[in-house]
Write an enzyme that holds these catalytic residues in place. Structure first.
Site, PDB file in Angstrom:
ATOM      1  N   GLY A 126     -46.777  22.823   4.129  1.00  0.00           N
ATOM      2  CA  GLY A 126     -45.963  23.196   5.286  1.00  0.00           C
ATOM      3  C   GLY A 126     -45.668  24.681   5.316  1.00  0.00           C
ATOM      4  O   GLY A 126     -44.673  25.122   5.895  1.00  0.00           O
ATOM      5  N   GLY A 127     -46.564  25.464   4.732  1.00  0.00           N
ATOM      6  CA  GLY A 127     -46.289  26.885   4.530  1.00  0.00           C
ATOM      7  C   GLY A 127     -46.402  27.756   5.758  1.00  0.00           C
ATOM      8  O   GLY A 127     -46.046  28.936   5.704  1.00  0.00           O
ATOM      9  N   ALA A 128     -46.908  27.203   6.883  1.00  0.00           N
ATOM     10  CA  ALA A 128     -46.952  27.989   8.118  1.00  0.00           C
ATOM     11  C   ALA A 128     -45.672  27.865   8.912  1.00  0.00           C
ATOM     12  O   ALA A 128     -45.503  28.537   9.934  1.00  0.00           O
ATOM     13  CB  ALA A 128     -48.136  27.537   8.984  1.00  0.00           C
TER      14      ALA A 128
ATOM     15  N   GLY B   6     -41.262  27.883   5.016  1.00  0.00           N
ATOM     16  CA  GLY B   6     -42.460  28.120   4.218  1.00  0.00           C
ATOM     17  C   GLY B   6     -43.030  29.513   4.400  1.00  0.00           C
ATOM     18  O   GLY B   6     -43.423  30.169   3.432  1.00  0.00           O
TER      19      GLY B   6
ATOM     20  N   TYR C 279     -34.443  10.152   8.905  1.00  0.00           N
ATOM     21  CA  TYR C 279     -34.797  11.417   8.271  1.00  0.00           C
ATOM     22  C   TYR C 279     -34.119  11.549   6.913  1.00  0.00           C
ATOM     23  O   TYR C 279     -34.763  11.870   5.902  1.00  0.00           O
ATOM     24  CB  TYR C 279     -34.417  12.589   9.172  1.00  0.00           C
ATOM     25  CG  TYR C 279     -34.523  13.929   8.483  1.00  0.00           C
ATOM     26  CD1 TYR C 279     -35.768  14.458   8.149  1.00  0.00           C
ATOM     27  CD2 TYR C 279     -33.382  14.660   8.142  1.00  0.00           C
ATOM     28  CE1 TYR C 279     -35.874  15.677   7.498  1.00  0.00           C
ATOM     29  CE2 TYR C 279     -33.486  15.877   7.495  1.00  0.00           C
ATOM     30  CZ  TYR C 279     -34.724  16.387   7.171  1.00  0.00           C
ATOM     31  OH  TYR C 279     -34.835  17.586   6.518  1.00  0.00           O
TER      32      TYR C 279
END
Length: 388
Positions: free
Chosen positions: A8-10, A14, A191
């Site tokens: 999820g680094g974009a 992240g 969630y």
């Protein structure tokens, strides 16, 4: 120098973490599916992502993509997840599949690599992005019963305009106090449940396979790069969209609920500290500002900074399943990580506006509200409309 993977680094947290890691001299790879709800339909890597970051487009639920991404990684930050509390209540399968199964796929891959490679390519640290949502309602003090952990508030009380939290034992009204990590976790959203499952799986993997896992429970994170057109990412982006369009800003529950808003710079600080800290595998640590602010106060500061003529509209609406208050006790973060929040709410919101004013924006808050209403999750208290 370390070789680091960010799932999820974009995304919001992240990409900021990747930036700081590159600046510190580390080699960073990000795995991201470029989900359309966050990144738009074009499916392109965001321009704000540091060009020195190696990118792998793939889904965290795909074992082949994960196996490719973790090659050689000494440290892994696991951020890939769906994050909308309200949306999770009517897209349950998607949230469970992404958040829970995705974590299991990652843990499988890391455990398999540990077995194959031993110490040569061993994992130094896995940092899980968890959430204050695992607690459900926050911790409260009752004048008669002491510290208590109330459950979800009854819808009948909310419809009657009683938004306060009451003691689960004697039913007196209670006062919020900072929430510690050792209290019971009783999530009240899908969630929140998925984040608790993530923690459980990481803790069990730590015990069974020796994976050095640290779980960071982020409170209400805000800052630049938050997806402005995604109405499920947080109240700051929703309010900003309304203010920029000079439309009324709706305040649920009279704008009185309390939140611990923590700026992304402080979250990145915690991430980098957790990467190096020698803490017991499976340890959970709160990451917040340690300060509670009412939702109305947030809206007022944003409106002032934006110079917007928008009115704050109090219709008496409420969102079923929302908590009244949950603030972070930072004792453990200070002791184990040396963490200390530095960014005030006003300073942090100024940073958001400086960035957001240069971005394209599609206000989808009405769409999100319509979806909540359609699924029976948006209620109306017996009270009139107020402007502010």
């Amino acid at each position: 120098m370390a070789r680091i993977l960010i799932t999820g680094g974009a995304g919001f947290i992240g990409s900021h973490t990747a930036q700081s890691l590159v600046e510190a001299g580390h080699q960073v790879c990000v795995l991201d599916s470029l989900d359309a709800q966050v990144h738009g339909d074009a499916g392109q890597w965001p321009g704000y992502l540091n060009p020195q970051v190696r990118t792998v487009r793939g889904d965290v639920r795909d074992p082949a993509a994960v196996a490719k991404a973790i090659e050689g990684a000494e440290i892994v930050f696991h951020f890939a997840a769906l994050t909308g509390v309200g949306q999770s209540m009517y897209e349950m399968q998607r949230y469970v599949d992404t958040n829970v199964r995705g974590t299991a796929v990652l843990l499988d891959a890391l455990a398999a690599r540990q077995r194959r490679g031993g110490g040569a390519v061993g994992l130094r640290r896995l940092v899980l992005a968890s959430s204050r949502a695992v607690y459900g309602e926050g911790t409260f003090a009752c004048s008669h019963c002491g510290e208590v952990y109330p459950g979800v508030r009854a819808r009948q009380a909310l419809e009657a305009g009683d938004f306060a939290v009451h003691c689960p034992r004697c039913h007196r009204e209670v006062t919020p106090v900072p929430t510690r990590e050792d209290r019971p976790c009783t999530p009240i959203s899908i969630y929140g449940s998925t984040k608790l499952h993530q923690e459980d799986y990481c803790r069990q993997a730590a015990q069974a396979h020796g994976l050095p896992v640290t779980c960071l429970r982020y409170f209400n994170v805000y800052g630049s790069r938050q997806a402005l057109s995604n109405p499920y990412t947080g109240v700051v982006s929703v309010f900003y969209g309304r203010l920029r369009a000079q439309e009324p800003v709706s305040l649920y529950e009279h704008g009185l609920p309390l939140r611990d808003f923590v700026h992304v710079k402080d979250v990145v600080q915690a991430n980098l500290l957790a990467m190096e800290a020698d803490v017991a595998p499976g340890t959970c640590i709160n990451i917040g500002s340690g300060q509670d602010h009412r939702i109305r106060e947030l809206a007022e500061i944003l409106r002032d900074l934006a110079g917007s003529p928008s009115v704050l509209l109090d219709t008496g609406k409420f969102r079923a399943g929302d908590v009244w208050a949950c603030g972070a006790d930072l004792t453990r973060a200070r002791k184990l990580l040396g963490y200390e929040p530095r960014v005030s709410l006003r300073e942090g919101l100024g940073e958001v506006l400086d960035w957001a004013d240069r971005q394209q924006l599609v206000d989808r808050s009405a769409q999100a509200e319509a979806e909540l209403l359609d699924h029976g999750l948006l209620g109306q208290a017996a009270a009139g409309v107020h402007h502010g």
